[in-house]
Design an enzyme around this catalytic site. Sequence first.
Site, PDB file in Angstrom:
ATOM      1  N   LYS A 110      48.291  69.510 141.168  1.00 24.67           N
ATOM      2  CA  LYS A 110      49.503  68.971 140.522  1.00 24.67           C
ATOM      3  C   LYS A 110      50.757  69.486 141.218  1.00 24.67           C
ATOM      4  CE  LYS A 110      48.052  67.637 135.958  1.00 24.67           C
ATOM      5  NZ  LYS A 110      48.097  67.917 134.532  1.00 24.67           N
ATOM      6  N   LYS A 142      36.960  57.358 142.408  1.00 33.16           N
ATOM      7  CA  LYS A 142      36.821  57.288 140.966  1.00 33.16           C
ATOM      8  C   LYS A 142      37.880  56.317 140.416  1.00 33.16           C
ATOM      9  CE  LYS A 142      36.841  60.470 137.088  1.00 33.16           C
ATOM     10  NZ  LYS A 142      37.117  61.799 136.615  1.00 33.16           N
ATOM     11  N   LYS A 192      44.162  54.690 137.462  1.00 31.78           N
ATOM     12  CA  LYS A 192      45.308  53.771 137.420  1.00 31.78           C
ATOM     13  C   LYS A 192      46.220  54.020 138.614  1.00 31.78           C
ATOM     14  CE  LYS A 192      48.935  52.001 134.575  1.00 31.78           C
ATOM     15  NZ  LYS A 192      50.226  52.669 134.630  1.00 31.78           N
TER      16      LYS A 192
END
Length: 325
Positions: free
Chosen positions: A113, A192, A195
């Site tokens: 992140k 995977k 979105k």
Amino acid sequence: MENKRVMSGIQPTGDIHIGNYLGAIRQWVELTRNHQCFFVIVDYHAITIDYDTTTFQDSILKAAMVNIACGLEPGTCLLFVQSHVPEHMELNWVFASCTMVGRLTNMTQFKEKAQQHETNVNAGLLNYPILQAADILIYKASLVPVGEDQLQHLELARDIARRFNRKFGEIFPEPEACGKSVRVMGLDGENKMSKSLGNHLGVLETPEEIWKKLAPAKTDVQRVRRADPGRPWMCNIYTYHEFFTPEDRRQYCYDQCQEAGIGCVDCKRILHEHLCAALAPIQGRYRELEQHPDTVRDFLNDSARQAREIAQQTMAEVRHKMGLR
Ligand code: SF4
């Protein structure tokens, strides 16, 4: 494994794809049959990255509606918003004092992140797994349905529980992972379903939208022309058949693919028919809920009230053990 407490977090977004549905929500619905389940829409987690304040409440409500439409119905579980139970944050602070900073900076998800949001590497991102531990342990949940990517955070929650219990006295169980995580690949057949990668099929998408994405989706690379025999076991589209298509039609696709009896477009049309049929009741329920948002808010508020009673009891025990009365 009967009647244990289960806890899981839900991101405050209504943009749920079939990877989320098959990989997580379906299992949660299954768990509600035999366990006391707490599902929390994690708005405090969501503010650790940039977000739109003007649409945030709509996103939270939509997340609740989609999850209810997928089966997390009132009466089967508690579904509530994290910030409606402020004890999560109080326990988060307590747990912060039981967690070494080095452990947090080594978390794989923090590193990822921090790379993705390099202009906003805030302390909330670093402390994210501590709040997750608080989300779980404030209810003394012993089971947590997690995917592989969350196992490291669950291990930290177990360590925090152990450390707290050793230092102040036994309160918390050491939560365990439960459920079989299903990894659903995206339409590109390589990553995977996600979105952000744009390789997804949304649970609320119309049949037309789904077909627009399904038609060009990757199949067995060896099947270049219609006349080429295919290998369904090497085809991502066939894995979707395994989830949605009844056995006889699936077997038909499996056999015909290998003999080039059907083309990939025919095969995808069969999948499309069954996929849309499976999504139709979810979409119908979602539209009903959209007409009655107050019933959804009532469910969220009532769940938060019940959850808070338990959370307050846990915090009373924590304060007592820590000499914070
Ligand atoms: Fe895949 Fe179906 Fe095409 Fe075979 S016929 S390669 S299973 S899409």
